[in-house]
Structure formats: structure tokens, C-alpha cells
Enzyme design. Structure first.
Site, mmCIF file in Angstrom:
data_model
loop_
_atom_site.group_PDB
_atom_site.id
_atom_site.type_symbol
_atom_site.label_atom_id
_atom_site.label_comp_id
_atom_site.label_asym_id
_atom_site.label_seq_id
_atom_site.Cartn_x
_atom_site.Cartn_y
_atom_site.Cartn_z
ATOM 1 N N ARG A 13 -23.993 -17.611 6.743
ATOM 2 C CA ARG A 13 -23.914 -17.569 8.183
ATOM 3 C C ARG A 13 -24.488 -19.038 8.835
ATOM 4 N NH1 ARG A 13 -26.050 -11.682 9.487
ATOM 5 N NH2 ARG A 13 -27.269 -12.313 7.636
ATOM 6 N N LYS A 31 -31.437 -15.859 9.356
ATOM 7 C CA LYS A 31 -32.312 -15.034 8.793
ATOM 8 C C LYS A 31 -33.682 -15.654 8.893
ATOM 9 C CE LYS A 31 -31.724 -11.989 6.618
ATOM 10 N NZ LYS A 31 -31.771 -10.378 7.089
ATOM 11 N N TYR A 80 -33.452 -13.406 13.093
ATOM 12 C CA TYR A 80 -33.899 -12.287 12.461
ATOM 13 C C TYR A 80 -35.118 -12.408 11.661
ATOM 14 C CZ TYR A 80 -29.200 -10.055 13.742
ATOM 15 O OH TYR A 80 -28.089 -9.450 14.222
ATOM 16 N N HIS A 98 -37.398 -9.203 11.173
ATOM 17 C CA HIS A 98 -37.867 -7.981 10.275
ATOM 18 C C HIS A 98 -39.255 -8.054 9.475
ATOM 19 C CE1 HIS A 98 -33.652 -6.610 10.673
ATOM 20 N NE2 HIS A 98 -33.070 -7.694 10.437
ATOM 21 N N GLU A 153 -33.712 -8.759 16.194
ATOM 22 C CA GLU A 153 -33.568 -7.299 16.150
ATOM 23 C C GLU A 153 -34.492 -6.536 16.929
ATOM 24 O OE1 GLU A 153 -37.065 -8.563 13.399
ATOM 25 O OE2 GLU A 153 -34.971 -9.156 13.683
ATOM 26 N N VAL A 164 -24.703 1.623 12.643
ATOM 27 C CA VAL A 164 -24.398 1.498 10.991
ATOM 28 C C VAL A 164 -23.870 2.722 10.683
ATOM 29 C CG1 VAL A 164 -25.445 1.172 8.903
ATOM 30 C CG2 VAL A 164 -26.273 -0.273 10.608
ATOM 31 N N ASP A 168 -27.978 13.254 11.547
ATOM 32 C CA ASP A 168 -28.825 12.458 12.631
ATOM 33 C C ASP A 168 -29.738 13.431 12.881
ATOM 34 O OD1 ASP A 168 -28.792 9.761 14.085
ATOM 35 O OD2 ASP A 168 -29.341 11.349 15.256
ATOM 36 N N VAL A 197 -30.884 4.467 8.570
ATOM 37 C CA VAL A 197 -31.750 4.614 9.651
ATOM 38 C C VAL A 197 -32.468 3.648 10.020
ATOM 39 C CG1 VAL A 197 -33.911 5.877 9.624
ATOM 40 C CG2 VAL A 197 -32.070 6.908 8.505
ATOM 41 N N LEU A 198 -32.786 3.521 11.285
ATOM 42 C CA LEU A 198 -33.521 2.214 12.110
ATOM 43 C C LEU A 198 -34.462 2.889 12.967
ATOM 44 C CD1 LEU A 198 -33.597 -0.607 12.502
ATOM 45 C CD2 LEU A 198 -32.305 -0.421 14.662
ATOM 46 N N ALA A 214 -30.658 -0.123 5.460
ATOM 47 C CA ALA A 214 -31.962 -0.213 6.030
ATOM 48 C C ALA A 214 -33.076 -0.961 5.172
ATOM 49 C CB ALA A 214 -32.678 1.048 6.338
ATOM 50 N N ASP A 226 -33.534 -4.016 4.707
ATOM 51 C CA ASP A 226 -34.496 -5.184 5.281
ATOM 52 C C ASP A 226 -35.800 -4.769 6.433
ATOM 53 O OD1 ASP A 226 -32.896 -4.283 7.327
ATOM 54 O OD2 ASP A 226 -31.993 -6.126 7.677
ATOM 55 N N VAL A 228 -28.506 -5.003 -0.749
ATOM 56 C CA VAL A 228 -28.620 -6.561 -0.369
ATOM 57 C C VAL A 228 -29.162 -6.483 1.119
ATOM 58 C CG1 VAL A 228 -27.131 -8.412 0.006
ATOM 59 C CG2 VAL A 228 -26.665 -7.071 -1.947
ATOM 60 N N ALA A 229 -29.742 -7.363 1.419
ATOM 61 C CA ALA A 229 -30.636 -7.226 2.565
ATOM 62 C C ALA A 229 -30.025 -8.216 3.762
ATOM 63 C CB ALA A 229 -32.093 -7.901 2.462
#
Length: 372
Positions: free
Chosen positions: A15, A75, A94, A96, A118, A179, A198, A239-240, A268, A270, A298-299
């Protein structure tokens, strides 16, 4: 303002943080944009397109960092970039931080201003710069999960949608946010039998109204998760907790309850992951196996579909980037509470509670915006 767009150097990250259209918009506001050569190539944008839009193309990442007042990335910086970052340089990307203590300390020591995509947050608590990539990642989770259910890739050998006379796969989605919703829609569209969990009853009611008949909703708790994983073929962790570590909903000892060849995709990861055994992987080596369970972690999942991801991301980030460039970060954050919530680190201090709590570091609740 002088804006720099370096080429992403994280493993298989294709990206780019600014398209030629974004360069044109920045130029319209009177800003100077420097783009590293081939920065946009992975997303389908050639250097010539950037030059035509008004950017200055520089050959090296060192030159971009050296000249820019604001760095726009996708990133978080990796270790080789730390020495390039200057004191008081604004980084808009981002981060994180809650998943990397090393990165947190590095940015504190460099004295950089770190505004994280984020944690930019609207008054309705939505996360406008996370949403587009969450949409991509949620859909990709099913695409990748379906692939790794194939026997040559050590999965159970199940076709997600089944065929007439053969039942479809069972998909468990943990989390009913962006997500989880996108993952459930994709899995349902392929014909799988889907359960989405949830903690919010109002959210479950919403999902129950909008999802097709092959999606069931269920309250998320340890008992229900433990029961569901026993016959799930594909489990998606979605989950975030904004800016903070995700809770471990599936622990190491729970893997033995799953059938061999079950695939887990932890979107989740990352933010620390909601499956205890998940650790970040790359597109080059995306999976590993523990107790016969295939882990896909994969992050930067959206990096595998860079054309779609870049356009989706920059549609959301550009208006905020323009504000930061027009006003400077202090005035922009003072006037826009959404951007203010994106401030994670500035002046050598942590300004976001979730990051401070993740690493037991001091949290500075009061921020003095001197040039506001």
C-alpha cells in the site's frame, strides 16, 4: 507544509499512504509533497503519475525523512526507520503501539509527534480511519480461511460452502464490529453456517436483523465460546479495544478442544491478538501450526490487495491529512477532537491511555497545545 511519503518497507506491504490524486489535493492547498521513488508501484501508481500530479520524486527513503515536516505512511515505522525520524516530526500512520513496546519507546526517545490512524475517533465512537481497512481485513479473513481449510495447506479439507448433499463448513466469528460483520457477510455469502458472537445485546439484535438466515447470533462468553470451538471449522478473531491490547478469548489450553485442521484467523493480531497462541506473521510466511490448529496471523492483511486497500484508506485519511498540513498538528488537534484522539505520543510523552496502560508507562492526560 513539507509532506513526505516514503515507500513502505514492511514485509509484503504494497500500500501507499498518498495517491497521485492526494498529491494534487495537497498541492491545491499550497503544500509541497516529496514521494520516494516506486512508493506507489505496488498499488499501481507509477512515479510519473506522482510527478504529473505535482510531487517531487526522491530516490531514497533517507531523503524523504530528512526533508519532510510531516510523514504520511500506512504502517508503523520499523527499526531501520527509527534513526531517520527527527524530533518534532509529525508521523501520521497506523501505529498500534499497544502491541509493540519497542516501537513505543523508540518514538518517545525520538521526540516524534505520533498521530495514529487507529485511534482517530468520532463522537459516535466510530473509528473512521480503521473502518476501511477493517472492512478489507474482515472480508479477507474468510478468503484466507477458506484457502487454508484445504488439505494441502494442512486444513481439515472442507469446502466452505459445501455442495448439495454435503453440509457447509461452520464458521465462528468472535466480535460483531466492522471486521466481524464483514467476515460474517462473506462467509454467509459463500454458503457457510455462521455464528457471530458479541458482548452487546443491542448489536446482536442489529446483526440478527441484517444478516441472512445462515448467520446465527450468540452472546459472547467463555461458556459459549468453549462450546462453539469444538465443531467450528474456521474461527475468526475480530475483537477490538481501541488503542489497547485485545483480550484473549481463546487460550492455549482451549486448542485441544478443537478438531485437527481447524483454521484460526486472528485479525486482532496487530493489537496483541484475541487468540493467545497467535503471534504476528507475514504474507511471506502467513501460517504456523500449534496442536494441529492452523494459525493465520498476518498483521497487515490488506497489504495483499493494495490497489483496493490504498484507495479505501486514502479516501478516509486524506481529509484529515489536509487539516494537519493546513493548520499544523497542534491547531488541528485543538480544533478537531477526532484528530486529538489520534494523538498517541508527542513531546516525549504518552497521550493515549491505552498505550500507557499496555506498557505500564506514565499517561499524560492534560496536553498543552502551545501553538493552538
Amino acid at each position: 507544509m513539507i509532506i513526505g511519503v516514503p515507500k513502505e518497507i514492511k514485509n509484503n506491504e504494497n500500500r501507499v499512504a498518498l495517491t497521485p490524486a492526494g498529491v494534487s489535493e495537497m498541492k491545491k492547498h499550497g503544500h509541497t509533497v516529496y514521494v520516494q521513488s516506486t512508493a506507489g508501484l505496488g498499488s499501481g501508481f507509477a512515479d510519473a503519475e506522482y510527478a504529473e500530479a505535482g510531487a517531487v520524486v526522491l530516490p531514497t527513503i533517507e531523503e524523504v525523512y530528512a526533508i519532510a515536516e510531516m510523514i504520511i505512511k500506512v504502517k508503523e515505522p520499523i527499526a531501520s526507520e527509527y534513526p531517520l525520524i527527527k524530533k518534532d516530526q509529525l508521523l501520521f500512520t497506523y501505529f498500534h503501539f499497544a502491541s509493540s513496546e519497542e516501537l513505543t519507546h523508540a518514538m518517545l526517545e525520538k521526540g516524534a509527534v505520533c498521530l495514529a490512524y487507529e485511534t482517530v475517533e468520532k463522537t459516535d465512537r466510530s473509528l473512521p480511519l480503521l473502518v476501511p481497512m477493517s472492512e478489507v481485513a474482515g472480508r479477507m479473513a474468510i478468503q484466507q480461511g477458506a484457502k487454508y481449510l484445504e488439505k494441502p495447506l494442512k486444513g481439515r479439507g472442507i469446502l466452505l460452502g459445501g455442495v448439495p448433499g454435503v453440509p457447509p463448513a461452520k464458521v465462528l466469528v468472535l466480535g460483531g464490529g466492522i471486521v466481524g460483520t464483514q467476515a460474517a457477510k462473506m462467509a454467509a455469502g459463500l454458503g457457510a453456517q455462521v455464528t457471530i458472537m458479541d458482548l452487546s445485546l443491542p448489536r446482536l439484535r442489529q446483526l440478527d436483523d441484517i444478516m441472512p438466515a445462515n448467520v446465527n447470533t450468540e452472546m459472547s462468553n467463555h461458556y459459549n465460546i468453549t462450546k462453539a470451538i469444538k465443531d467450528a471449522d474456521l474461527i475468526v478473531g475480530a475483537v477490538l479495544i481501541p488503542g489497547a491490547k485485545a483480550p484473549h478469548l481463546i487460550t492455549r489450553d482451549m486448542l485441544k478442544l478443537m478438531r485437527p485442521g481447524t483454521v484460526v484467523v486472528d485479525v486482532a493480531v496487530d493489537q496483541g491478538g484475541c487468540i493467545e497462541t497467535c503471534t504476528p506473521t507475514t504474507h511471506e510466511n502467513p501460517t504456523f501450526i500449534i496442536d494441529d490448529i492452523v494459525h493465520y496471523c498476518v498483521a497487515n492483511m490488506p497489504g495483499a490487495v493494495p490497489y483496493t486497500s490504498t484507495l479505501a484508506l486514502t479516501n478516509a485519511t486524506l481529509p484529515y491529512a489536509v487539516q494537519l498540513a493546513n493548520k499544523g498538528w497542534e491547531k488541528a488537534c485543538n480544533e478537531n477532537e477526532e484528530l486529538r484522539k489520534g494523538l498517541n505520543i508527542a513531546n516525549g510523552k504518552i497521550l493515549y491511555k491505552g498505550v500507557a496502560e499496555a506498557w505500564n508507562l506514565p499517561f499524560n492526560e492534560e496536553v498543552v497545545l502551545t501553538n493552538a
